[in-house]
Design a protein around this motif. Structure first.
Motif, PDB file in Angstrom:
ATOM      1  N   GLY A 271       0.617  -1.295  -0.061  1.00 16.48           N
ATOM      2  CA  GLY A 271       0.128   0.122   0.053  1.00 16.48           C
ATOM      3  C   GLY A 271       0.777   1.256  -0.129  1.00 16.48           C
ATOM      4  O   GLY A 271       0.590   2.178  -0.793  1.00 16.48           O
ATOM      5  N   ALA A 272       1.958   1.291   0.768  1.00 15.82           N
ATOM      6  CA  ALA A 272       2.672   2.412   1.079  1.00 15.82           C
ATOM      7  C   ALA A 272       3.440   2.658  -0.394  1.00 15.82           C
ATOM      8  O   ALA A 272       3.610   3.674  -0.843  1.00 15.82           O
ATOM      9  CB  ALA A 272       3.892   2.375   1.996  1.00 15.82           C
TER      10      ALA A 272
ATOM     11  N   GLN B 291       2.653   1.818  -3.650  1.00 14.69           N
ATOM     12  CA  GLN B 291       1.488   2.384  -4.504  1.00 14.69           C
ATOM     13  C   GLN B 291       1.430   3.713  -4.626  1.00 14.69           C
ATOM     14  O   GLN B 291       1.116   4.414  -5.497  1.00 14.69           O
ATOM     15  CB  GLN B 291       0.255   1.344  -4.516  1.00 14.69           C
ATOM     16  CG  GLN B 291      -0.954   1.851  -5.541  1.00 14.69           C
ATOM     17  CD  GLN B 291      -1.945   0.829  -5.161  1.00 14.69           C
ATOM     18  OE1 GLN B 291      -1.953   0.211  -4.282  1.00 14.69           O
ATOM     19  NE2 GLN B 291      -2.683   0.980  -6.217  1.00 14.69           N
ATOM     20  N   GLU B 292       1.364   4.263  -3.048  1.00 13.48           N
ATOM     21  CA  GLU B 292       1.055   5.869  -3.228  1.00 13.48           C
ATOM     22  C   GLU B 292       2.326   6.554  -3.449  1.00 13.48           C
ATOM     23  O   GLU B 292       2.064   7.637  -4.195  1.00 13.48           O
ATOM     24  CB  GLU B 292       0.867   6.181  -1.584  1.00 13.48           C
ATOM     25  CG  GLU B 292      -0.272   5.532  -1.011  1.00 13.48           C
ATOM     26  CD  GLU B 292      -0.511   5.954   0.372  1.00 13.48           C
ATOM     27  OE1 GLU B 292       0.307   6.510   0.912  1.00 13.48           O
ATOM     28  OE2 GLU B 292      -1.567   5.880   0.990  1.00 13.48           O
ATOM     29  N   ARG B 293       3.447   6.038  -3.346  1.00 16.13           N
ATOM     30  CA  ARG B 293       4.759   6.636  -4.034  1.00 16.13           C
ATOM     31  C   ARG B 293       4.612   6.797  -5.633  1.00 16.13           C
ATOM     32  O   ARG B 293       4.836   7.772  -6.342  1.00 16.13           O
ATOM     33  CB  ARG B 293       5.948   6.053  -3.475  1.00 16.13           C
ATOM     34  CG  ARG B 293       7.121   6.868  -4.012  1.00 16.13           C
ATOM     35  CD  ARG B 293       8.268   6.072  -3.242  1.00 16.13           C
ATOM     36  NE  ARG B 293       8.608   4.754  -3.863  1.00 16.13           N
ATOM     37  CZ  ARG B 293       9.221   4.510  -4.905  1.00 16.13           C
ATOM     38  NH1 ARG B 293       9.748   5.623  -5.744  1.00 16.13           N
ATOM     39  NH2 ARG B 293       9.168   3.499  -5.379  1.00 16.13           N
TER      40      ARG B 293
ATOM     41  N   GLU C 234       1.937   6.692  -7.432  1.00 18.12           N
ATOM     42  CA  GLU C 234       1.015   7.612  -8.285  1.00 18.12           C
ATOM     43  C   GLU C 234       1.418   8.840  -7.983  1.00 18.12           C
ATOM     44  O   GLU C 234       1.390   9.677  -9.125  1.00 18.12           O
ATOM     45  CB  GLU C 234      -0.330   7.252  -7.242  1.00 18.12           C
ATOM     46  CG  GLU C 234      -0.811   5.809  -7.212  1.00 18.12           C
ATOM     47  CD  GLU C 234      -2.120   5.748  -6.611  1.00 18.12           C
ATOM     48  OE1 GLU C 234      -2.392   6.678  -5.585  1.00 18.12           O
ATOM     49  OE2 GLU C 234      -2.853   4.889  -6.689  1.00 18.12           O
ATOM     50  N   GLN C 235       2.270   9.280  -7.151  1.00 14.59           N
ATOM     51  CA  GLN C 235       2.926  10.832  -7.264  1.00 14.59           C
ATOM     52  C   GLN C 235       3.831  10.983  -8.558  1.00 14.59           C
ATOM     53  O   GLN C 235       3.755  11.886  -9.162  1.00 14.59           O
ATOM     54  CB  GLN C 235       3.424  10.981  -5.938  1.00 14.59           C
ATOM     55  CG  GLN C 235       4.164  12.499  -5.818  1.00 14.59           C
ATOM     56  CD  GLN C 235       3.115  13.415  -5.848  1.00 14.59           C
ATOM     57  OE1 GLN C 235       1.903  13.124  -5.380  1.00 14.59           O
ATOM     58  NE2 GLN C 235       3.282  14.780  -6.266  1.00 14.59           N
TER      59      GLN C 235
ATOM     60  N   GLN D 157       1.880  -0.353 -12.359  1.00 16.99           N
ATOM     61  CA  GLN D 157       1.041  -0.353 -11.273  1.00 16.99           C
ATOM     62  C   GLN D 157      -0.156  -1.184 -11.746  1.00 16.99           C
ATOM     63  O   GLN D 157      -0.650  -1.759 -10.608  1.00 16.99           O
ATOM     64  CB  GLN D 157       0.516   1.365 -11.349  1.00 16.99           C
ATOM     65  CG  GLN D 157       1.545   2.418 -11.043  1.00 16.99           C
ATOM     66  CD  GLN D 157       1.026   3.473 -11.041  1.00 16.99           C
ATOM     67  OE1 GLN D 157      -0.223   3.796 -11.593  1.00 16.99           O
ATOM     68  NE2 GLN D 157       1.991   4.608 -10.549  1.00 16.99           N
TER      69      GLN D 157
END
Length: 902
Positions: A324-325, A327-329, A331-332, A587
């Motif tokens: 989860g962590a 995936q956030e990086r 997307e940015q 992704q």
């Protein structure tokens, strides 16, 4: 017999043709279509075709240009006299006249019969038998195109077969081919053999030999039938004995054992029925023990799987938090790359708008240039169409028709001028008037009609031009041709064919120029030219407005620099897009992995729940399976059942052994009851068959079969002796005929030698090599055959020779045959060659002339027709130097030249 002269009137293109034949050589030259072959055909039909004949043979002689019926006069010498033959071919009204210097005259059918007698023939050919005409004197009359054919390959009568044999017999003193007695014997042999055999050598139906063979076959069939009847009687009696023996065996040996076997089978079935409940009880106990062991094993496996799934579930939850962590990086990073890509695409859009504006401006200038060129071509095309409309519509076919009409007028004028008579005054001391008009000295006039010529006051002449009735026809034809020519010229609007041709050429040039303009117009994209030009203006205005409202960033004006910038931006956008797409794919893969792992977690949770429920159910079933009896007690009770089964099976084994012992004492593998039923059925069938065989023996023994067989064999031996007698007689007849034919063949071979002796000197002159000679065979039934040329000890069939060699060998053979035959025709024969040596090469032309010269020296009369008479000039000069041998004959060598107007 030889030809002296001829006259052809109204025969095809010949209006009136007269010529004399040389005693040794007549050379007739002329170009194609000058009438050489017509002359040959007319002379041939005059000699051999009846004057009253009708049909195709006569129609081929009629002229299409000269009015009247064909009439031919032929003078020839035969039997020491000069004969004159006149024939007029007019169908049923045809005439024939034959006369000589002695005053003998014949007409009609009598003249035809006398002519046939002089030629040594049975009679003239009727019109309905015109197909036989080419066979008359085919060895002497060589038609155009037939010179390469072997004259011996035709029917024997086509080369005067009988008279040729007579001359060969007279030259070599061979005697006759067969005596009258020989002929009677061979005819009787042929009749006898024809009664026995067909033409293919098979036995003829209905002949005595065929009848005796048929009787022999019938006797053989009767003998075989009697022998078969005796054999059937013996077989029936043997079968009766076998049936009786089989019936006694069934009643004596087989029935007691089968009864004992049936009792044992019933006892065995009873024991088998008592054994069935014990087997079922044992199977039930074994199944219960097996199920209990299977449930315990399943319980242990599911407990182990439950512990493993609990550990995997804890590990999967920890990994899910880490992903989860990450995936956030990602997307940015993707958002930043999308913003940079949007900037590049905006700049590329401005560059492409600048390029599109430049392209629109170029297209506008090009379309305006096309529109100007199209207007110019349309103006030129309108001018050419107007010029074409002003010219008369004359085609090349119309020009050719007018030229042909002018040529017809010129030919008619030339024909009329050829028939007209011209008058020229050279000098006169009196007044000369022609048709009432004065003629001055030195003046020349042409007459096309009958006119009065007056000289002074006391002389008056009537002048008639030549041509007779044809002159008015020529004048009428000239007027008709002039009228037709004038009408054509008036229709075309031209004075003559030259003017019409000039107009037609001018029209063709204008049409070619107009076609060139059309081709040039096709190269211009004129379709929708104005619409495309009008559509470009709004597009240009729209692009200019968009460029004014865009970011004021400086862009190069040079198209090459703009295109380079566009390519650079396109590559950057492609790289950025590829990177973003790869990142998105990564992704997506991660999301898919998360989804898969989430599903796996759900499946593991569901599986744990299922295992908990399944373990509870297994515990309940284990308690239900052994409510009161322990596993050891169940195993002990199972052993007791097995011992009881062993005892009962021992009793069944003893019964089965006794049954097998009884079965070994009889054949077959059926049961006792079935076998008893089968034996009863077999006994009933055997009783029926015994009755039938007893009745058959009585029927076959009503007559004595042995006596019938001996009688049939005696008859067959008599017929076989008769057949042997007939076959010996037939073989004797065939052998006698074979000896006759062998004797005939041995005698016949002696006929080919004198003919080859006459032929080989001609080949010696022709080939001039010394070792070439002809080979020939003779068959009394089929005549001369198998013509071959021997060269360098190798025999070549006539058909394998080259075209020129076939012509020369056939010509030499014809000369030799004519030389042998001419003694039967008063020492002379005419031999006609119509363009017979067209394939002969120039190197052998001198030897060919020498061969022809030898034929003339032997007394032959040669008539050569050729398109190249200069090829035979040497032999013509030789013939012209000879002196005529009698008063009937003319010159030895004559040359005639024909033209298309002969």
């Amino acid at each position: 017999m030889h030809l002296l002269s001829c006259r052809l009137q109204r025969v095809r293109q010949h209006l009136d043709l007269q010529l004399s034949f040389g005693r040794q050589l007549t050379l007739i030259g002329g170009v194609n279509e000058s009438g050489k072959s017509t002359l040959v055909e007319a002379l041939h039909k005059t000699l051999f075709l009846r004057s009253t004949a009708t049909g195709r043979g006569v129609e081929e002689l009629r002229s299409r240009t000269h009015g009247g019926l064909p009439e031919i006069e032929l003078c020839f010498a035969a039997q020491g006299q000069r004969w004159t033959l006149r024939k007029r071919f007019a169908g049923a009204g045809g005439t024939c006249q034959l006369s000589n210097q002695q005053g003998q005259a014949h007409s009609g059918p009598a003249a035809e019969e006398e002519l046939a007698r002089l030629l040594g023939l049975e009679g003239p050919i009727e019109g309905r038998r015109i197909a036989q005409l080419p066979d008359r004197w085919a060895h002497l009359w060589v038609r155009q195109g037939d010179s390469g054919f072997n004259p011996l390959e035709g029917k024997p009568e086509s080369y005067d077969y009988e008279r040729l044999l007579q001359q060969l017999q007279a030259k070599t003193n061979l005697g006759t081919m067969q005596s009258p007695l020989d002929r009677q014997v061979i005819e009787q042999l042929q009749q006898r053999l024809a009664q026995l055999f067909t033409a293919t050598g098979r036995i003829k139906a209905g002949s005595p030999l065929a009848q005796v063979i048929q009787r022999e076959n019938e006797g053989l069939e009767d003998c075989n039938a009697a022998q078969q009847q005796l054999l059937d009687l013996e077989q029936a009696m043997e079968r009766l004995g076998a049936i009786d023996e089989r019936l006694s065996t069934i009643d004596r040996d087989l029935r007691p054992g089968l009864l004992r076997e049936r009792e044992l089978e019933q006892h065995q079935q009873l024991l088998q029925a008592e054994l069935e409940p014990v087997l079922l009880q044992r199977q039930s106990l074994e199944r219960q023990l097996k199920q209990r062991l299977e449930l315990e094993r399943t319980q242990q496996e599911q407990q182990k799987e439950q512990r493993q799934l609990q550990q995997q579930l804890e590990q999967a939850l920890a990994q899910q938090a880490q992903r989860g962590a990450e995936q956030e990086r990602q997307e940015q990073i993707s958002k930043t790359a999308q913003q940079h890509l949007q900037g590049l695409r905006s700049k590329q859009e401005r560059v492409r708008q600048r390029l599109d504006l430049q392209q629109v401006r170029r297209e506008r200038h090009q379309l305006e240039a096309h529109q100007q060129e199209m207007n110019r071509l349309q103006a030129d095309a309108s001018r050419l169409k107007q010029t074409l409309a002003d010219l008369p519509p004359i085609t090349a076919e119309q020009v050719r028709s007018l030229r042909q009409a002018e040529q017809a007028v010129a030919q008619a004028e030339a024909r009329l001028e050829a028939m007209a008579t011209s008058i020229e005054v050279l000098q006169s001391d009196q007044v000369i008037q022609l048709g009432g008009a004065l003629l001055q000295p030195g003046e020349r006039r042409q007459l096309n009609s009958i006119s009065d010529l007056q000289v002074g006051d006391g002389v008056r002449l009537r002048v008639s031009p030549g041509g007779g009735d044809a002159l008015p026809q020529s004048q009428a034809q000239l007027e008709r041709c002039r009228t037709e020519c004038g009408l054509l010229a008036k229709q075309l609007g031209a004075a003559n064919s030259e003017a019409a041709e000039a107009i037609e050429q001018q029209r063709r040039s204008l049409e070619q120029e107009l076609s060139t303009l059309r081709q040039a117009a096709k190269a211009i994209p004129w379709s929708g030219l104005s619409e495309r030009l009008a559509a470009l203006l709004p597009r240009q205005v729209e692009l200019e407005r968009a460029m004014a409202l865009a970011d004021p960033e400086e862009l190069p004006e040079d198209p090459t620099a703009l295109e380079a910038l566009d390519a650079e931006l396109r590559e950057s956008i492609q790289r950025q897009s590829s990177a973003i797409e790869a990142q998105q794919q990564q992704q997506n893969q991660q999301r898919q992995q998360e989804q898969v792992q989430a599903r796996q977690l759900e499946q593991q949770r569901g599986r744990l729940e299922q295992l908990a429920g399944s373990l509870a159910m297994l515990n309940a079933r284990l308690k239900e399976e052994s409510p009161g009896e322990s596993p050891e007690a169940s195993a002990e009770r199972l052993n007791e059942l097995k011992q009881e089964l062993l005892q009962r099976r021992g009793t069944l084994g003893a019964i089965e052994a006794e049954r097998q012992q009884l079965q070994q004492q009889r054949p077959g593998s059926l049961g006792a009851a079935q076998l008893l039923e089968q034996l009863n059925q077999e006994k009933e069938l055997l009783l029926n068959e015994r009755g039938q065989n007893e009745q058959r023996c009585a029927s076959l023994g009503a007559q004595n079969p042995s006596a019938q067989l001996e009688l049939a064999q005696a008859r067959l031996e008599n017929v076989q002796r008769e057949r042997q007698h007939q076959e010996r007689e037939a073989r004797a007849l065939q052998l006698l005929q074979e000896h006759f034919h062998q004797a005939q063949a041995e005698l016949a071979n002696r006929y080919s030698e004198p003919l080859c002796a006459a032929l080989n000197p001609y080949l010696g002159v022709l080939l001039n090599a010394g070792n070439e000679r002809a080979l020939l065979e003779f068959n009394p039934k089929q005549g001369f055959q198998q013509l071959q040329l021997l060269q360098n000890n190798q025999a070549y069939d006539f058909g394998r020779l080259s075209g020129g060699m076939r012509e020369q060998l056939a010509g030499a053979l014809r000369l030799a045959m004519a030389e042998v035959l001419m003694e039967a025709y008063d020492g002379a024969l005419p031999l006609v060659f119509d363009d017979a040596f067209t394939n002969t090469d120039r190197q052998r032309l001198a030897q060919l002339q020498g061969m022809l010269q030898r034929g003339m020296e032997q007394g032959l009369q040669l008539i050569l027709l050729s398109c190249h008479p200069e090829d035979y000039q040497h032999v013509l000069n030789w013939a012209q130097e000879k002196t005529p041998s009698d008063s009937i004959e003319g010159a030895s060598g004559v040359e005639v030249k024909l033209s298309r107007s002969s």
